[in-house]
Design a protein around this motif. Structure first.
Motif, PDB file in Angstrom:
ATOM      1  N   GLY A  84     -19.123 -79.130   2.936  1.00 39.97           N
ATOM      2  CA  GLY A  84     -19.337 -77.250   3.390  1.00 39.97           C
ATOM      3  C   GLY A  84     -18.777 -76.744   4.599  1.00 39.97           C
ATOM      4  N   THR A  85     -18.999 -77.985   5.336  1.00 40.30           N
ATOM      5  CA  THR A  85     -18.431 -77.234   6.743  1.00 40.30           C
ATOM      6  C   THR A  85     -16.808 -77.492   7.395  1.00 40.30           C
ATOM      7  N   VAL A  86     -16.250 -78.870   6.532  1.00 37.01           N
ATOM      8  CA  VAL A  86     -14.971 -78.826   6.856  1.00 37.01           C
ATOM      9  C   VAL A  86     -14.512 -77.905   6.022  1.00 37.01           C
ATOM     10  N   VAL A  87     -14.826 -77.667   5.087  1.00 38.33           N
ATOM     11  CA  VAL A  87     -14.239 -76.833   4.025  1.00 38.33           C
ATOM     12  C   VAL A  87     -14.117 -75.060   5.030  1.00 38.33           C
ATOM     13  N   ALA A  88     -15.057 -74.637   5.423  1.00 44.77           N
ATOM     14  CA  ALA A  88     -15.408 -73.913   6.442  1.00 44.77           C
ATOM     15  C   ALA A  88     -14.418 -73.546   7.341  1.00 44.77           C
ATOM     16  N   LEU A  89     -14.239 -75.095   7.973  1.00 46.78           N
ATOM     17  CA  LEU A  89     -13.421 -74.771   9.398  1.00 46.78           C
ATOM     18  C   LEU A  89     -11.434 -74.679   9.065  1.00 46.78           C
ATOM     19  N   PHE A 106     -17.170 -71.245  -4.683  1.00 51.71           N
ATOM     20  CA  PHE A 106     -18.491 -70.628  -4.451  1.00 51.71           C
ATOM     21  C   PHE A 106     -18.910 -70.249  -5.875  1.00 51.71           C
ATOM     22  N   ILE A 107     -17.573 -71.118  -7.079  1.00 47.32           N
ATOM     23  CA  ILE A 107     -18.177 -70.081  -8.335  1.00 47.32           C
ATOM     24  C   ILE A 107     -19.610 -70.982  -8.822  1.00 47.32           C
ATOM     25  N   PRO A 108     -19.424 -72.407  -8.284  1.00 47.82           N
ATOM     26  CA  PRO A 108     -20.604 -73.352  -8.724  1.00 47.82           C
ATOM     27  C   PRO A 108     -21.976 -72.592  -8.471  1.00 47.82           C
ATOM     28  N   GLY A 167     -20.235 -74.480  -2.047  1.00 50.80           N
ATOM     29  CA  GLY A 167     -20.614 -73.195  -1.014  1.00 50.80           C
ATOM     30  C   GLY A 167     -20.945 -72.141  -0.239  1.00 50.80           C
ATOM     31  N   LEU A 168     -21.767 -72.509  -0.264  1.00 48.73           N
ATOM     32  CA  LEU A 168     -22.802 -71.736   0.034  1.00 48.73           C
ATOM     33  C   LEU A 168     -23.188 -71.845   1.824  1.00 48.73           C
ATOM     34  N   VAL A 169     -22.821 -73.668   1.908  1.00 45.27           N
ATOM     35  CA  VAL A 169     -22.514 -73.936   3.547  1.00 45.27           C
ATOM     36  C   VAL A 169     -21.758 -73.752   3.693  1.00 45.27           C
ATOM     37  N   THR A 170     -20.113 -73.606   2.837  1.00 45.46           N
ATOM     38  CA  THR A 170     -19.433 -72.962   3.700  1.00 45.46           C
ATOM     39  C   THR A 170     -19.044 -71.365   4.032  1.00 45.46           C
ATOM     40  N   ILE A 171     -20.238 -70.955   3.127  1.00 50.92           N
ATOM     41  CA  ILE A 171     -20.187 -69.336   3.194  1.00 50.92           C
ATOM     42  C   ILE A 171     -20.933 -68.728   4.841  1.00 50.92           C
ATOM     43  N   LEU A 172     -22.245 -69.701   5.303  1.00 50.76           N
ATOM     44  CA  LEU A 172     -22.511 -69.976   5.947  1.00 50.76           C
ATOM     45  C   LEU A 172     -22.380 -70.021   7.268  1.00 50.76           C
ATOM     46  N   VAL A 173     -22.277 -71.165   7.427  1.00 52.53           N
ATOM     47  CA  VAL A 173     -20.810 -71.270   8.619  1.00 52.53           C
ATOM     48  C   VAL A 173     -19.970 -70.705   8.915  1.00 52.53           C
ATOM     49  N   MET A 174     -19.056 -70.148   7.857  1.00 52.76           N
ATOM     50  CA  MET A 174     -18.020 -68.938   7.922  1.00 52.76           C
ATOM     51  C   MET A 174     -18.263 -67.473   8.973  1.00 52.76           C
ATOM     52  N   ILE A 211     -25.286 -75.143  11.497  1.00 58.02           N
ATOM     53  CA  ILE A 211     -25.473 -76.580  10.621  1.00 58.02           C
ATOM     54  C   ILE A 211     -26.832 -77.253  10.095  1.00 58.02           C
ATOM     55  N   GLY A 212     -27.828 -76.798  11.552  1.00 57.14           N
ATOM     56  CA  GLY A 212     -29.433 -77.230  10.855  1.00 57.14           C
ATOM     57  C   GLY A 212     -29.945 -76.643  10.357  1.00 57.14           C
ATOM     58  N   THR A 213     -29.431 -75.254  10.143  1.00 56.21           N
ATOM     59  CA  THR A 213     -30.305 -74.463   8.736  1.00 56.21           C
ATOM     60  C   THR A 213     -29.977 -74.351   7.371  1.00 56.21           C
ATOM     61  N   SER A 214     -28.088 -74.816   7.019  1.00 54.75           N
ATOM     62  CA  SER A 214     -27.618 -75.455   6.370  1.00 54.75           C
ATOM     63  C   SER A 214     -29.055 -76.682   5.785  1.00 54.75           C
ATOM     64  N   VAL A 215     -28.992 -77.859   6.657  1.00 57.09           N
ATOM     65  CA  VAL A 215     -29.021 -79.256   5.987  1.00 57.09           C
ATOM     66  C   VAL A 215     -30.630 -78.782   6.208  1.00 57.09           C
ATOM     67  N   VAL A 216     -30.994 -78.070   6.582  1.00 55.65           N
ATOM     68  CA  VAL A 216     -32.374 -78.050   5.993  1.00 55.65           C
ATOM     69  C   VAL A 216     -32.468 -77.305   4.681  1.00 55.65           C
TER      70      VAL A 216
END
Lengths: 290, 451
Positions: A84-89, A106-108, A167-174, A211-216
Motif C-alpha cells: 500500500g505504501t509503495v503504491v501511494a508513493l 481501492f475497488i476490493p 487500497g486503504l493503506v494507500t489512501i491513508l498514506v496519500m 504507516i504505524g497506524t496502517s500496520v495497527v
C-alpha cells in the motif's frame, strides 16, 4: 485546574459509559465464562483452567489456528502495508495514471467480503476458473488445480484473497503525504536528492505515524477475519486455513461449547493486545514528538 | 463570560448527543417490543381489529432447491385457508448451511421460530434450550393427523421417555442414479458387489466418462451417502454401525474400508471440482451428463425432466439402483420441531395448526407430486398415473423390496460436528495428506467432543 478536570471527566463520561455498557460488560462475561463448562441446555459449572489446558495440550486445530492467525498478522502488517505504501508513493507523483489506478486499487475495499469470497471461488474454480484457464491458454496444456482445497495451495490461495489489496493503506498514506509542505520537497531538490532518495530519506520518515497506524489497522483486521475463510475453505482442508475467529465460530455453533469458545476469545484478545504493543513499540507510537 | 458561555453550549451539545443516543435506543426497543407483544399476546384474529396471529417459520427450501415449488404452494395454501386468523411469516435461507448456522445462532439466544426443520443438531439444541415442546399430546388429540404421520415415523423420532420433539417431513429411500447411456457405452450394469462397483468406475473412466458426481463441501452429502452405503453393507457389524445413533468410535474396519474406497474415488473417479464442491455442483455435473452416477434420493427426479436444470431428454437416460450388496438407505427425516415454549396460546395454537398442515395429507401429497418426496405412510397412495409419470420413483420403491441391507445416512446418525469434520477432512484424504485410519480418528475425536 480542578475545574478543567471536572469538565474533562464530564465530556468523557458518555463515551466511558457507552464503552462500559457495550464492551466492558461483555469482556467481563467473556473472561469469567472462559473458566466454565458452558453449553446450551447445560448448567454452567466452574472448571478452573481446564479449557485453557485442553486448548494447549489436546487441541491441534487450536494450535494451528493460533499459528495461522499469527502468520497472517505478520504478513498483513508487513507485505500488505509495504504494498500500500509503495503504491501511494508511486501515485503521489500525480501522473496521468494516478487517479484511475487509485480508484481501481481501492475497488476490493468497497466490495463486501462475502461477495469477494464468491468472486475468488469463481476465479479459482478448478474446472472453469479464470486462473486455470489462463494457465491452460498460456502453457497450451490442460491445467487443473484445486487452489482452495489442495492442502499444498490452500493457505496461499486464501492469503491472496486479501494480502495484495492494500487500497486503504494507500489512501491513508496519500492523505498524510498531501500534508507535507512543498518547501520540504524543494529543499530536497536543491540538495540534489533524486525522486527515489526524496521518497526514502524525506517522505517515508515523515510517514512513520500513518504507516504505524496502517500496520495497527492491518494487524487487527486479521484478528477479525472470518467471512472470506467461511466462504472459501471453512478453515480446511483439515485445519490448513483455520484461524482463531473461524475456530471460535465452529466451537460455538458446531460443538455447542461456549466455555471453550470464550477461552479462545480471551486468548484472541491477548494475542491482539500483544500484537498492538509490539507494533506501537516498533513505531514508537507512544513517544511524544519533541 | 464568553468562556463560560462556550462551556454551557458545549455541555448542551454533549447532553443532546447523549439524549439522541438514548432516544434512538428507545425507539428501536419500543418498535421491537411492540412487535413481540403483538406476536405473542394477541389472541387469534381479535387484535387491532382482527389482525391475524403471526406464526414464524424458517426454511431452506427456497430458490433453486428441489422442493421450493412445493414448499411455496403449501405455505400459500395455509395462509389462504386461515386468512385473517393465522399468517405464516417465512424467513427464507438460501442454503442448508445458511439455515443450520442461523438456527443455531437463534437457538443460543432462545429465539428460534415457532416451526422449523430440526436437522443437523438443531432439534437437540431446541430441546436443551427449553424451546422445543413435546408434540405427542397434540398428535394423540388428533387421530386424523396421526393417521397420516404414521406409527413408524412417530416411533423413529420418539425419545426413550416417550416424548416426540419432531415430526418427520418425509420417508427417505436413497439409492443412486446412473446414466444408462454411459453405462451401456462402457459395457457395465449396476454393480452387485463393491469390487464390481470399483471395476465399473475404472471401465467408465477408460470409456472416457467421469464415473461419480461427488462433493465434499457443505455436508459432503453425495460423498457421505456412498460412505454410508459402503459401511452399511459391510456385513452385520457395518450395518449395525449405520443403524446406531451417535456412534463415537469411527475407527472400525468397516469405516476404514469405506474410506479407502472413497479415497480412490476422490482421486481418480470424480470431477476436478468435486473436492470442496457444494451439492449444486455435483447435481449439475450429473444432470448435464458430465458424470455417470450420483447418490441421492428420489426428490431429485423432477430435476431430470426440468430443462432449466438438465439437458433435454435427460430424464429418459437415467436409471436407479440399489447400492452394491443390495443396500438401501431407508429412514425418516428428523423433520419439523415446534418451538412454542413460553409463547402465547394464540401463537402456539397457530403453530400447531401449521405443523399439522405441513405434515398432513395435503402437504405430503403436494410434496410427492411436485418434489418427488415420499409420504410418511401408505395412506397417501401413489396412483397408477403417478407411477407412470414418475417411473424412477416407482422403480426405487419396487427395488426397495429386494434390499438386503437397510440403514440410515451419516447426517441422521452422526453428530453434526462429525459431518462437518468429514467435509474438512475429505480434501486431505483426496490429496494423500491423511490416511483413511487417520480420517477415522479425526471424526471419532469430533464425535467424542460432541458427546
Amino acid at each position: 485546574m480542578i475545574n478543567r478536570k471536572k469538565w474533562a471527566v464530564l465530556f468523557l463520561l458518555p463515551g466511558i459509559l457507552l464503552f462500559a455498557f457495550v464492551f466492558l460488560g461483555s469482556l467481563v462475561v467473556l473472561f469469567t465464562t472462559s473458566f466454565t463448562d458452558w453449553a446450551i441446555g447445560r448448567k454452567i459449572t466452574f472448571v478452573g483452567l481446564k479449557n485453557y489446558i485442553d486448548l494447549f495440550t489436546g487441541d491441534k486445530t487450536f494450535i494451528e489456528s493460533v499459528k495461522n492467525t499469527a502468520i497472517w498478522i505478520g504478513l498483513q502488517s508487513t507485505f500488505h502495508v509495504f504494498t500500500g505504501t509503495v503504491v501511494a508513493l508511486i501515485l503521489a507523483k500525480n501522473k496521468w495514471y494516478s487517479s484511475p489506478v487509485r480508484a481501481i486499487f481501492f475497488i476490493p475495499n468497497v466490495i463486501s467480503s462475502a461477495a469477494l469470497g464468491m468472486l475468488f471461488l469463481c476465479i479459482m474454480n478448478p474446472q472453469y476458473g479464470l486462473v486455470n484457464t489462463l494457465v491452460t491458454k498460456i502453457s497450451g496444456n490442460t491445467f487443473s488445480q484445486n487452489w482452495f482445497m489442495d492442502p499444498k495451495t490452500a493457505f496461499l490461495s486464501v492469503t491472496m484473497t486479501w494480502l495484495p489489496y492494500a487500497g486503504l493503506v494507500t489512501i491513508l498514506v496519500m492523505a498524510e503525504m498531501s500534508s507535507i509542505s512543498e518547501d520540504i520537497y524543494e529543499a530536497a531538490k536543491i540538495d540534489g536528492a533524486s525522486l527515489f532518495q526524496t521518497d526514502i530519506y524525506v517522505v517515508l520518515p515523515l510517514m512513520k505515524n500513518i504507516i504505524g497506524t496502517s500496520v495497527v489497522l492491518a494487524a487487527t483486521s486479521m484478528l477479525q477475519k472470518l467471512d472470506i475463510i467461511m466462504m472459501t475453505t471453512q478453515g480446511g482442508p483439515g485445519s490448513k486455513t483455520m484461524n482463531m475467529p473461524m475456530y471460535i465460530y465452529k466451537t460455538v455453533f458446531t460443538n455447542n461449547n461456549y466455555g471453550l469458545a470464550n477461552a479462545q476469545g480471551v486468548l484472541l484478545i491477548i494475542l491482539g493486545v500483544l500484537a498492538l504493543r509490539i507494533i506501537r513499540g516498533l513505531f514508537k507510537m507512544d513517544k511524544k514528538e519533541d | 463570560m464568553k468562556k463560560s458561555l462556550s462551556k454551557v453550549i458545549a455541555l448542551v451539545l454533549a447532553l443532546t448527543m447523549c439524549a439522541s443516543l438514548v432516544a434512538c435506543g428507545k425507539q428501536a426497543d419500543s418498535g421491537k417490543g411492540e412487535a413481540v407483544v403483538t406476536d405473542t399476546k394477541t389472541p387469534a384474529g381479535d387484535a387491532k381489529g382482527g389482525e391475524p396471529t403471526e406464526i414464524t417459520y424458517a426454511t431452506f427450501m427456497v430458490g433453486s432447491h428441489a422442493s421450493a415449488t412445493a414448499e411455496a404452494e403449501v405455505i400459500d395454501a395455509f395462509n389462504k385457508k386461515y386468512e385473517g386468523v393465522y399468517k405464516v411469516v417465512v424467513e427464507e435461507l438460501p442454503s442448508d448451511d445458511a439455515f443450520v448456522d442461523k438456527m443455531k445462532i437463534l437457538a443460543s439466544s432462545k429465539t428460534l421460530p415457532d416451526v422449523l426443520i430440526g436437522k443437523n443438531g438443531i432439534r437437540e439444541l431446541a430441546i436443551e434450550n427449553g424451546q422445543a415442546v413435546d408434540i405427542k399430546p397434540y398428535l394423540d388429540a388428533d387421530p386424523e393427523w396421526k393417521k397420516f404421520v404414521g406409527d413408524d415415523a412417530i416411533r423413529y423420532n420418539s425419545t426413550e421417555d416417550g416424548k416426540l420433539y419432531s415430526i418427520a417431513n418425509q420417508r427417505q429411500l436413497i439409492g443412486y442414479f446412473y446414466n444408462k447411456e454411459m453405462f451401456e457405452a462402457a459395457g457395465v450394469t449396476p454393480a452387485k458387489t463393491w469390487d464390481e462397483w470399483m471395476e465399473n468406475n475404472e471401465k467408465l473412466k477408460n470409456a472416457g466418462f467421469t464415473p461419480l458426481a461427488l462433493m465434499t463441501g457443505e455436508n459432503a452429502w453425495t460423498t457421505n451417502l456412498w460412505l454410508a452405503a459402503m459401511i452399511g453393507t459391510d456385513g452385520q457389524a457395518g450395518n449395525d454401525f449405520m443403524n446406531s445413533r451417535y456412534p463415537v468410535n469411527y475407527s472400525t474396519d468397516s469405516v476404514i474400508k469405506g474410506l479407502t474406497m472413497l479415497q480412490k474415488c476422490l482421486k481418480d473417479y470424480t470431477t476436478p471440482d468435486a473436492v470442496g464442491a457444494i451439492y449444486a455442483n455435483a447435481a449439475n455435473n450429473f444432470e448435464q451428463g458430465n458424470t455417470a452416477m450420483i447418490a441421492n434420493g428420489p426428490w431429485m427426479c423432477p430435476d431430470f425432466t426440468d430443462e432449466t436444470k438438465s439437458a433435454p431428454g435427460f430424464g429418459d437416460k437415467v436409471g436407479v439402483a440399489l447400492y452394491p450388496e443390495n443396500g438401501l438407505i431407508s429412514q425418516f427425516e428428523v423433520g419439523y420441531i415446534l418451538c412454542t415454549e413460553g409463547k402465547s396460546e394464540a401463537e402456539t395454537a397457530g403453530a400447531v395448526e401449521f405443523l399439522k398442515f405441513k405434515t398432513g395429507e395435503y402437504a405430503q401429497s403436494v410434496f410427492l407430486e411436485k418434489a418427488g418426496v415420499l409420504p410418511l405412510t401408505e395412506n397417501i397412495e401413489l396412483s397408477g398415473d403417478y407411477r407412470a409419470a414418475n417411473p424412477l420413483l416407482a422403480e426405487l420403491i419396487e427395488l426397495s423390496g429386494d434390499a438386503a441391507y437397510t440403514f440410515e445416512n451419516i447426517d441422521n446418525t452422526a453428530y453434526s460436528a462429525v459431518v462437518d469434520e468429514t467435509a474438512v477432512r475429505y480434501p486431505e484424504l483426496a490429496y494423500d495428506e491423511c490416511t483413511p485410519a487417520e480420517f477415522a480418528d479425526y471424526i471419532s475425536r469430533a464425535a467424542e467432543l460432541s458427546k
